[in-house]
Design an enzyme around this catalytic site. Structure first.
Site: not given
Ligand code: NAP
Length: 319
Positions: A146, A149-150
């Site tokens: 992701c 997300c990261d």
């Protein structure tokens, strides 16, 4: 992540519930909140991965209401607590067999059997894995599924993206906001991605492309530092330095249980209308199990709320 182990002890007569929810990600727990507030006394079967994909996400910065971000597991706990406050019951058990041929629907779990007047399926999707050495061990330590997300954790670093579809292009381009360089590694020469996303990625000065190439293994001592790349045309192998490996090779929706009982698309995603209704009246869906497109916490939560509202209306019309 809490792994739910089968309990071999069998269990009494079936429990009859007004609303059964399969899955405890943002879709399932938001459905539980709405369903509980509508007095349906929902039971949520948490499934194999409590919290779903979000519980694997370190920090979530794009869920409204959390200007200073929130941890994935923490957000799951908050969703659960809020639903429980209104009477939802979250059970750490997993559906292993369903019969949707008549109402109430029969759902068998490791522990017992439920008869459900309405069912909300929020079983999510699982990112496909490469299945190479180092991938599992280094997940969360440089291996990610992701970018949204990261990506932030790779500020001024070098990363590779694996895949040749829309997700790889879109997420790769997103990662250039943070990373120094994004090298996209794809197993063929042609890309599956559509023209627009492909063109944007190719015009991005921070993106490089390596085609006809696969990742054989991922290495690093506690954090990713190298991948072994193999050119499938020449057979050449090289150790390629990188700080991160973002894998975007598609998702698999968790719909095996419903095969032959609910309509699905060619990718196995459940087909629903805008009211979250499936091909079986009384069975609703929410989240990524029916959404290969948006895949965000907020969109899944919204689908969960919509599914519960529809389930409530359905029960009013079909007591
Ligand atoms: P996808 O279209 O299925 O593409 C997966 C990519 O991963 C393909 O290039 C495939 O290679 C590669 N791949 C699969 N297994 C692999 C393996 N074991 N090793 C190496 N490479 C592997 O998946 P997606 O990109 O996640 O897209 C899913 C759906 O969401 C699509 O319908 C897409 O259009 C949509 N989507 C749309 C947008 C947008 O419109 N903004 C953004 C993201 C996703 P091959 O090409 O060789 O098979």
């Amino acid at each position: 992540m809490l792994e739910v182990k089968p309990n071999q002890e069998s269990a009494g007569p079936p429990e009859h519930v007004k609303n059964l929810i399969l899955g405890s990600g943002p879709a399932g727990l938001s459905a539980a909140l709405y369903s509980a507030r509508a007095q349906l006394e929902p039971v949520v079967l948490a499934g194999q991965e409590y919290g779903g994909q979000v519980s694997l996400t370190h920090i979530i910065e794009n869920y409204p209401g959390f200007p200073d971000a929130v941890g994935g597991p923490e957000l799951t706990e908050l969703f659960k607590k809020q639903a429980e406050r209104f009477g939802a019951r979250v059970v750490f058990d997993t559906a292993i067999e369903v019969d949707l041929s008549q109402r109430p629907f029969r759902v068998k779990t490791y522990e017992k059997e439920y008869l459900a007047d309405t069912l909300i399926i929020a079983t999510g999707a699982t990112p496909r894995h490469l299945g190479v050495p180092g991938e599992v061990e280094l997940t969360g330590r440089g291996v990610s599924y992701c970018g949204t997300c990261d990506g932030f954790f790779f500020k001024d670093k070098d990363v590779i993206v694996v895949g040749g579809g829309d997700s790889a292009m879109e997420e790769g381009a997103f990662l250039t906001r943070f990373a120094n360089n994004v090298t996209l590694v794809h197993r063929r020469e042609e890309f599956r991605a559509g023209d627009l996303l492909l063109q944007r990625a190719k015009e991005n000065p921070k993106m490089k492309f390596i085609t006809d190439t696969v990742v054989n293994k991922i290495e690093g001592n506690g954090a990713v530092n190298t991948v072994e790349l193999e050119n499938l045309k020449t057979g050449d192998k090289q150790a390629f330095k990188t700080d991160g490996v973002f894998i975007f090779i598609g998702h698999t929706p968790n719909t095996q249980l419903f095969q032959g009982q609910l309509e699905m698309d060619a990718g196995g995603y459940l087909i629903a209308n805008k009211y979250m209704e499936t091909s079986v009246p009384g069975v609703f869906v929410a989240g990524e199990v029916a959404d290969p497109h948006f895949r965000q916490v907020i969109t899944s939560a919204g689908m969960g709320a919509a599914a519960a509202i529809q389930a409530t209306r359905f029960l009013e019309e079909n007591p």
